[in-house]
Design a protein around this motif. Structure first.
Motif, PDB file in Angstrom:
ATOM      1  N   MET A  69      31.912  44.071  40.504  1.00 33.02           N
ATOM      2  CA  MET A  69      32.790  42.911  40.239  1.00 33.02           C
ATOM      3  C   MET A  69      33.739  43.209  39.080  1.00 33.02           C
ATOM      4  N   SER A  70      33.241  43.933  38.051  1.00 31.30           N
ATOM      5  CA  SER A  70      34.116  44.230  36.905  1.00 31.30           C
ATOM      6  C   SER A  70      35.245  45.180  37.325  1.00 31.30           C
ATOM      7  N   CYS A  71      34.958  46.099  38.228  1.00 28.41           N
ATOM      8  CA  CYS A  71      36.006  47.024  38.704  1.00 28.41           C
ATOM      9  C   CYS A  71      37.014  46.275  39.578  1.00 28.41           C
ATOM     10  N   ILE A  72      36.515  45.350  40.393  1.00 32.51           N
ATOM     11  CA  ILE A  72      37.409  44.531  41.214  1.00 32.51           C
ATOM     12  C   ILE A  72      38.287  43.664  40.304  1.00 32.51           C
ATOM     13  N   ASP A  73      37.662  43.101  39.281  1.00 33.68           N
ATOM     14  CA  ASP A  73      38.398  42.262  38.335  1.00 33.68           C
ATOM     15  C   ASP A  73      39.539  43.045  37.681  1.00 33.68           C
ATOM     16  N   GLU A  74      39.239  44.284  37.307  1.00 27.00           N
ATOM     17  CA  GLU A  74      40.260  45.145  36.677  1.00 27.00           C
ATOM     18  C   GLU A  74      41.429  45.363  37.648  1.00 27.00           C
ATOM     19  N   THR A  75      41.099  45.609  38.917  1.00 29.17           N
ATOM     20  CA  THR A  75      42.139  45.843  39.927  1.00 29.17           C
ATOM     21  C   THR A  75      42.973  44.574  40.128  1.00 29.17           C
ATOM     22  N   PHE A  76      42.260  43.439  40.212  1.00 30.37           N
ATOM     23  CA  PHE A  76      42.920  42.148  40.379  1.00 30.37           C
ATOM     24  C   PHE A  76      43.949  41.924  39.261  1.00 30.37           C
ATOM     25  N   HIS A  77      43.526  42.224  38.022  1.00 27.77           N
ATOM     26  CA  HIS A  77      44.423  42.023  36.883  1.00 27.77           C
ATOM     27  C   HIS A  77      45.629  42.951  36.916  1.00 27.77           C
ATOM     28  N   SER A  78      45.485  44.109  37.561  1.00 27.82           N
ATOM     29  CA  SER A  78      46.588  45.076  37.556  1.00 27.82           C
ATOM     30  C   SER A  78      47.690  44.707  38.559  1.00 27.82           C
ATOM     31  N   MET A  79      47.440  43.707  39.429  1.00 27.72           N
ATOM     32  CA  MET A  79      48.410  43.378  40.491  1.00 27.72           C
ATOM     33  C   MET A  79      49.288  42.220  40.022  1.00 27.72           C
ATOM     34  N   GLU A  80      50.505  42.552  39.581  1.00 28.20           N
ATOM     35  CA  GLU A  80      51.293  41.557  38.854  1.00 28.20           C
ATOM     36  C   GLU A  80      51.818  40.423  39.731  1.00 28.20           C
ATOM     37  N   HIS A  81      51.907  40.632  41.054  1.00 29.15           N
ATOM     38  CA  HIS A  81      52.433  39.575  41.920  1.00 29.15           C
ATOM     39  C   HIS A  81      51.331  38.824  42.673  1.00 29.15           C
ATOM     40  N   GLY A 115      24.963  57.469  37.433  1.00 26.79           N
ATOM     41  CA  GLY A 115      25.029  58.298  38.633  1.00 26.79           C
ATOM     42  C   GLY A 115      25.623  57.628  39.861  1.00 26.79           C
ATOM     43  N   PHE A 116      26.637  56.794  39.647  1.00 28.78           N
ATOM     44  CA  PHE A 116      27.296  56.158  40.790  1.00 28.78           C
ATOM     45  C   PHE A 116      28.805  56.303  40.643  1.00 28.78           C
ATOM     46  N   GLN A 117      29.466  56.290  41.800  1.00 35.55           N
ATOM     47  CA  GLN A 117      30.922  56.308  41.788  1.00 35.55           C
ATOM     48  C   GLN A 117      31.432  55.212  42.714  1.00 35.55           C
ATOM     49  N   LEU A 118      32.420  54.488  42.246  1.00 37.14           N
ATOM     50  CA  LEU A 118      33.071  53.468  43.077  1.00 37.14           C
ATOM     51  C   LEU A 118      34.467  53.983  43.391  1.00 37.14           C
ATOM     52  N   SER A 119      34.830  53.949  44.671  1.00 37.01           N
ATOM     53  CA  SER A 119      36.112  54.539  45.066  1.00 37.01           C
ATOM     54  C   SER A 119      36.833  53.625  46.054  1.00 37.01           C
ATOM     55  N   THR A 120      38.164  53.580  45.945  1.00 33.96           N
ATOM     56  CA  THR A 120      38.954  52.824  46.928  1.00 33.96           C
ATOM     57  C   THR A 120      39.590  53.741  47.973  1.00 33.96           C
ATOM     58  N   ASN A 121      39.223  55.014  47.961  1.00 31.47           N
ATOM     59  CA  ASN A 121      39.792  55.950  48.939  1.00 31.47           C
ATOM     60  C   ASN A 121      39.182  55.685  50.326  1.00 31.47           C
ATOM     61  N   MET A 158      53.166  48.678  49.660  1.00 31.14           N
ATOM     62  CA  MET A 158      51.895  48.674  48.947  1.00 31.14           C
ATOM     63  C   MET A 158      51.898  49.729  47.841  1.00 31.14           C
ATOM     64  N   ASP A 159      51.262  49.398  46.734  1.00 33.78           N
ATOM     65  CA  ASP A 159      51.110  50.375  45.653  1.00 33.78           C
ATOM     66  C   ASP A 159      50.071  51.413  46.105  1.00 33.78           C
ATOM     67  N   PRO A 160      50.505  52.667  46.362  1.00 30.06           N
ATOM     68  CA  PRO A 160      49.558  53.658  46.909  1.00 30.06           C
ATOM     69  C   PRO A 160      48.394  53.946  45.967  1.00 30.06           C
ATOM     70  N   SER A 161      48.591  53.695  44.681  1.00 25.17           N
ATOM     71  CA  SER A 161      47.500  53.987  43.754  1.00 25.17           C
ATOM     72  C   SER A 161      46.293  53.072  43.981  1.00 25.17           C
ATOM     73  N   LEU A 162      46.534  51.943  44.668  1.00 21.85           N
ATOM     74  CA  LEU A 162      45.400  51.051  44.968  1.00 21.85           C
ATOM     75  C   LEU A 162      44.358  51.740  45.841  1.00 21.85           C
ATOM     76  N   LEU A 163      44.816  52.686  46.665  1.00 18.70           N
ATOM     77  CA  LEU A 163      43.884  53.363  47.573  1.00 18.70           C
ATOM     78  C   LEU A 163      43.374  54.676  47.004  1.00 18.70           C
ATOM     79  N   ASN A 164      43.520  54.838  45.719  1.00 19.52           N
ATOM     80  CA  ASN A 164      43.120  56.108  45.110  1.00 19.52           C
ATOM     81  C   ASN A 164      42.502  55.890  43.734  1.00 19.52           C
ATOM     82  N   ARG A 165      41.758  54.791  43.630  1.00 11.41           N
ATOM     83  CA  ARG A 165      41.143  54.498  42.324  1.00 11.41           C
ATOM     84  C   ARG A 165      39.665  54.838  42.381  1.00 11.41           C
ATOM     85  N   SER A 166      39.134  55.225  41.239  1.00 12.66           N
ATOM     86  CA  SER A 166      37.686  55.447  41.192  1.00 12.66           C
ATOM     87  C   SER A 166      37.162  55.170  39.791  1.00 12.66           C
TER      88      SER A 166
END
Ligand SMILES: CC(C)(COP(=O)(O)OP(=O)(O)OC[C@H]1O[C@@H](n2cnc3c(N)ncnc32)[C@H](O)[C@@H]1OP(=O)(O)O)[C@@H](O)C(=O)NCCC(=O)NCCS
Length: 160
Positions: free
Chosen positions: A105-117, A15-21, A1-9
């Motif tokens: 959804m836009s943050c999820i979309d960005e993550t989805f696009h970053s996963m090349e496989h 005044g909100f933060q979205l985090s995958t940690n 697994m790409d460890p950076s997936l669990l460390n995005r924000s």
């Protein structure tokens, strides 16, 4: 697994933060969400820990105050390489209808696009509701292509 997936924000200007940690997620708050989701049930602590460890959670925090309260979640179940199932999309009622769902959804979309496989993503939603619009319009989800169908089978932990 790409460890950076669990460390995005991502930081929202209001005044909100979205985090995958996964380590930041307060278990009891997440369990309160599960109590309120019609499709889920609260879980014992050990099961909750397993669930978080084996998911990619996009956890939304209200950072107006120092306590950084958990106010929303969108959870992916995935091998983190090839397929992903989006489930447990939830915001506390006081935080709904302000555009935060669209922003998640836009943050999820960005993550989805970053996963090349990644081959694709699926989710299950009631037909005809506002949530269907959210996923179609802001996450690019579409009907299964004919003649494919989606099959499911309920488990002992199903709430409905
Ligand atoms: C679904 C949920 C996360 C959406 O977040 P939200 O912050 O309320 O939604 P937003 O304000 O960002 O935007 C919603 C967008 O999707 C649509 N939408 C999503 N949910 C909707 C709803 N329940 N009623 C009406 N429209 C809805 C709207 O049309 C809007 O798009 P538009 O601005 O282009 O009209 C939130 O309402 C929620 O937690 N609901 C309860 C749990 C749930 O049903 N989860 C989904 C299970 S599949």
């Amino acid at each position: 697994m790409d460890p950076s997936l669990l460390n995005r924000s991502w930081t929202h200007e209001q005044g909100f933060q979205l985090s995958t940690n996964p380590n930041q997620i307060p278990l009891s708050d997440l369990n309160d969400f599960f109590s309120d989701m019609p499709w889920a049930n609260p879980l014992p602590e050990a099961a909750l820990r397993n669930l978080i460890r084996q998911s990619l959670c996009f956890a939304l925090y209200d950072v107006h105050n120092a306590d950084h309260k958990l106010v929303g979640i969108a959870r992916w179940i995935s091998d983190f390489v090839s397929v992903a199932y989006l489930t447990d999309v939830y915001l506390l009622p006081a935080y709904r209808s302000q555009g935060l769902g669209k922003w998640m959804m836009s943050c999820i979309d960005e993550t989805f696009h970053s996963m090349e496989h990644l081959r694709g993503m699926i989710l299950i939603v009631d037909r005809g509701g506002g949530e269907e619009i959210l996923y179609r319009k802001y996450l690019g989800m579409d009907d299964l292509q004919s003649p494919a169908i989606l099959l499911d089978r309920k488990g002992r932990g199903s709430a409905r």
